[in-house]
Design a protein around this motif. Structure first.
Motif, PDB file in Angstrom:
ATOM      1  N   ARG A 429       0.839  -1.204   0.000  1.00 40.63           N
ATOM      2  CA  ARG A 429       0.000   0.000   0.000  1.00 40.63           C
ATOM      3  C   ARG A 429       0.876   1.256   0.000  1.00 40.63           C
ATOM      4  NH1 ARG A 429      -2.694  -1.175   3.948  1.00 40.63           N
ATOM      5  NH2 ARG A 429      -4.768  -1.642   3.089  1.00 40.63           N
ATOM      6  N   ASP A 430       1.911   1.276   0.854  1.00 40.20           N
ATOM      7  CA  ASP A 430       2.811   2.437   0.911  1.00 40.20           C
ATOM      8  C   ASP A 430       3.509   2.657  -0.419  1.00 40.20           C
ATOM      9  OD1 ASP A 430       2.156   2.821   3.559  1.00 40.20           O
ATOM     10  OD2 ASP A 430       3.866   1.687   4.332  1.00 40.20           O
ATOM     11  N   ASN A 431       3.928   1.576  -1.068  1.00 41.03           N
ATOM     12  CA  ASN A 431       4.596   1.697  -2.356  1.00 41.03           C
ATOM     13  C   ASN A 431       3.690   2.312  -3.402  1.00 41.03           C
ATOM     14  OD1 ASN A 431       7.453   0.245  -3.082  1.00 41.03           O
ATOM     15  ND2 ASN A 431       6.609  -0.522  -1.154  1.00 41.03           N
ATOM     16  N   LEU A 432       2.420   1.938  -3.378  1.00 38.33           N
ATOM     17  CA  LEU A 432       1.478   2.477  -4.357  1.00 38.33           C
ATOM     18  C   LEU A 432       1.148   3.938  -4.060  1.00 38.33           C
ATOM     19  CD1 LEU A 432      -0.903  -0.602  -4.600  1.00 38.33           C
ATOM     20  CD2 LEU A 432       0.512   0.291  -6.455  1.00 38.33           C
ATOM     21  N   ARG A 433       1.029   4.264  -2.775  1.00 33.83           N
ATOM     22  CA  ARG A 433       0.629   5.622  -2.401  1.00 33.83           C
ATOM     23  C   ARG A 433       1.734   6.655  -2.598  1.00 33.83           C
ATOM     24  NH1 ARG A 433      -3.013   4.631   3.090  1.00 33.83           N
ATOM     25  NH2 ARG A 433      -5.000   4.283   2.001  1.00 33.83           N
ATOM     26  N   LEU A 434       2.913   6.202  -2.991  1.00 30.39           N
ATOM     27  CA  LEU A 434       3.943   7.174  -3.354  1.00 30.39           C
ATOM     28  C   LEU A 434       3.463   8.060  -4.500  1.00 30.39           C
ATOM     29  CD1 LEU A 434       7.120   4.916  -3.236  1.00 30.39           C
ATOM     30  CD2 LEU A 434       6.593   6.801  -1.684  1.00 30.39           C
TER      31      LEU A 434
END
Length: 577
Positions: A429-434
């Motif tokens: 999720r964190d990787n996508l929300r970059l």
């Protein structure tokens, strides 16, 4: 390499840090002032006691003197401990600010600047220079401030005790000033050269490791070893030179301390015999002269440490000086048309790899750049994405020159996706929300679905909450590529430059993914660089790049019918397929 900060930039940044942490500095100085004043009580008490003993009037003063002396030592110890504790906390706070400022500025650097400078210099600044600076920030800065306060207070006490003894305590000052001037005229630039030499070693090693296969394939191993050895020798030469400077300066400084104490004893004894001072003043004066040694030594030695820290700080702050004098922060595109006008570009002066290229990309169209390896396709793609600035000519978006637009504005308008993909440490999720920090889980899943990544993402142990990257669940190169494309979907730019964006997928999966992306990217301008010619087949227009020039331009049927370079590429690709 990236620039090193000039003196004006460095001083301005130091003033900014000082303003941020003014309260912390004031607290450290106040605590140590109390400790120093308490430390001045001891010599005064001993001097008074000696004078009483000489006069035969000590009586019951010995017990009282011991009590005052011990009380002063206790107060001094407590406040020194508190000042060091607060100084350590202050150092960590300042160091955290330095790291954060460097990271924020480094992330904002233009991509073209980073590619030209190489990763070794930036990595060296973020690791070695931070490490070298940490000692200066944690210890040198607070202790230097404390030592200066101590010198002022001890000199004041010495003057009050006896102005004559204060003068004799400074007998070694001319030698101290001369040797320090000699040292500090040479040390700063030497330490900077030493840091630059170490960064050059890092750069060579990083480039050799990154291109290890190429080095082996071209049999460049011996040449790279010789280059590495040469850089190491240059770095070691500077290390030896700075060590020689210290080996000359430190003994000279120690000699001045001995002169100060001996001078006070010698001349103080003469003053005592002539009746100008009494025994109590001589005792206190010698003790105060001895007390000057430690803070003066701290000032000089920490100032030397600050020379190393200053060189590292100048390299860290230097990234703030990376700017294009022609950048116009108010420049905004009027429309989405991408145009290249007589563009020339070279990685080295006088060696152009693109020669007079002109290209007009209409909004919403799909353009394919094809041609043999090394023809300049990727370089042209980076120019059209605003990563490189042309040596001559212009690349515009909506009439505004990309090279004159701030990097943040360019990235909001145009996105480049190439074969280099990074999976950051954190959850999926964190990787996508970059790409879009406000995206909810539904939008994240829609982005994954758009790039055919739903199956493997749902199969992860904790779905979107699965830790990926180093130390977490390892993603395959193809999955990392899909993750990068999902970020692209979330970022939602209107113009895309795709440089072999699906190269890590097998041809059938790549074809399926491109069809899925076609629906998502409908209405956007897409400039695709590919060796798989089915991408060119689907494009509105094809530009054939050969030897840094566009040799053919048109739709797929037109170019096949023309029987030129593209037709030959198409036939060859079909035969291999």
């Amino acid at each position: 390499m990236l620039p090193v900060a000039r003196g004006t930039t460095l001083r301005a940044y130091v003033r900014t840090l000082a303003r941020r942490h003014a309260g912390g500095f004031a607290a450290v100085i106040a605590l140590h002032t109390v400790a120093t004043v308490a430390g001045l009580v001891g010599p005064w008490v001993l001097g008074t006691l000696v004078e009483s003993l000489a006069a035969g009037t000590a009586g019951g003063r010995i017990a009282t003197a011991i009590g005052w002396y011990l009380a002063a030592l206790a107060v001094q110890a407590v406040f020194i401990g508190l000042s060091r504790l607060r100084g350590g906390v202050l150092g960590e706070e300042v160091l955290a600010d330095l790291r954060e400022d460097f990271l924020v500025r480094s992330v904002a650097l233009p991509t073209g600047v980073l590619e030209r400078a190489g990763t070794g210099d930036l990595v060296s600044r973020g690791t070695t220079d931070i490490d070298r600076l940490s000692k200066s920030v944690r210890e040198a800065v607070p202790e230097l401030a404390v030592a200066i306060v101590s010198v002022v207070l001890v000199l004041g006490a010495l003057v009050l005790t006896s102005p004559l003894l204060a003068a004799t305590a400074l007998i070694g000052l001319p030698l101290l000033l001369a040797s320090s001037r000699w040292y500090f005229r040479r040390a700063p630039q030497s330490y900077r050269a030493e840091s630059a030499g170490y960064a050059a070693v890092n750069t060579v090693l990083a480039e050799t490791v990154d291109a290890g296969r190429t080095v082996e394939a071209l049999r460049l191993g011996d040449e790279r070893v010789r280059l590495t050895d040469r850089k190491i020798r240059e770095w070691v030469d500077w290390e030896r030179y700075t060590l020689w400077l210290r080996s000359v300066w430190f003994p000279t400084v120690d000699a001045t301390y001995t002169l100060a104490v001996l001078g006070t004893l010698l001349f103080g004894g003469l003053f005592l015999l002539s009746g100008r001072i009494d025994a109590g003043q001589l005792t206190a004066g010698v003790l105060y002269a001895q007390a000057l040694v430690h803070p003066v030594d701290l000032i000089l030695r920490w100032y030397d440490e600050l020379q190393i820290g200053q060189a590292s700080l100048a390299r860290l702050v230097g990234v703030r000086e990376v700017s294009d004098p022609e950048t116009d922060g108010t420049l905004r595109p009027d429309g989405r048309r991408v145009e290249a006008e007589e563009v020339r570009f070279g990685y080295r002066e006088g060696a152009d790899v693109l020669h007079g290229i002109s290209l007009d990309v209409a909004p919403g169209s799909r353009v394919a750049l094809v041609g043999p390896s090394g023809a300049g396709k990727s370089t042209l793609g980076r120019l059209l994405a605003g990563i490189y600035a042309p040596g001559r000519g212009r690349v515009t978006l909506g009439g505004a020159e990309l090279a004159r637009m701030p990097a943040e504005r360019v990235r909001a308008e145009v996105a480049l996706v190439n074969q280099e993909h990074h999976v950051f440490v954190g959850t999926l999720r964190d990787n996508l929300r970059l790409a879009r920090p406000t995206a909810d889980d539904t939008e994240l899943r829609d982005a994954l679905a758009a790039v055919d990544a739903t199956d493997w993402a749902d199969a992860l142990p904790e779905g979107l909450d699965t830790e990926v990257g180093s130390g977490g669940t390892a993603l395959t190169p193809a999955q990392a590529q899909q993750l990068a494309l999902a970020r692209l979907v979330l970022a939602d730019p209107h113009t895309l430059v795709l440089d072999e964006a699906t190269s890590l997928l097998d041809p059938r999966a790549a074809r399926h993914l491109e069809r899925s992306l076609a629906r998502v990217l409908d209405g956007r301008t897409v400039i695709a660089i590919a060796h798989r010619l089915h991408t060119a087949h689907d494009a509105d227009v094809i530009a054939v790049v050969e030897r840094g020039r566009i040799t053919e331009y048109g739709a797929h049927p037109e170019l096949v019918a023309a029987g030129g370079a593209y037709a030959a590429l198409w036939r060859s690709w079909r035969d291999e397929g």
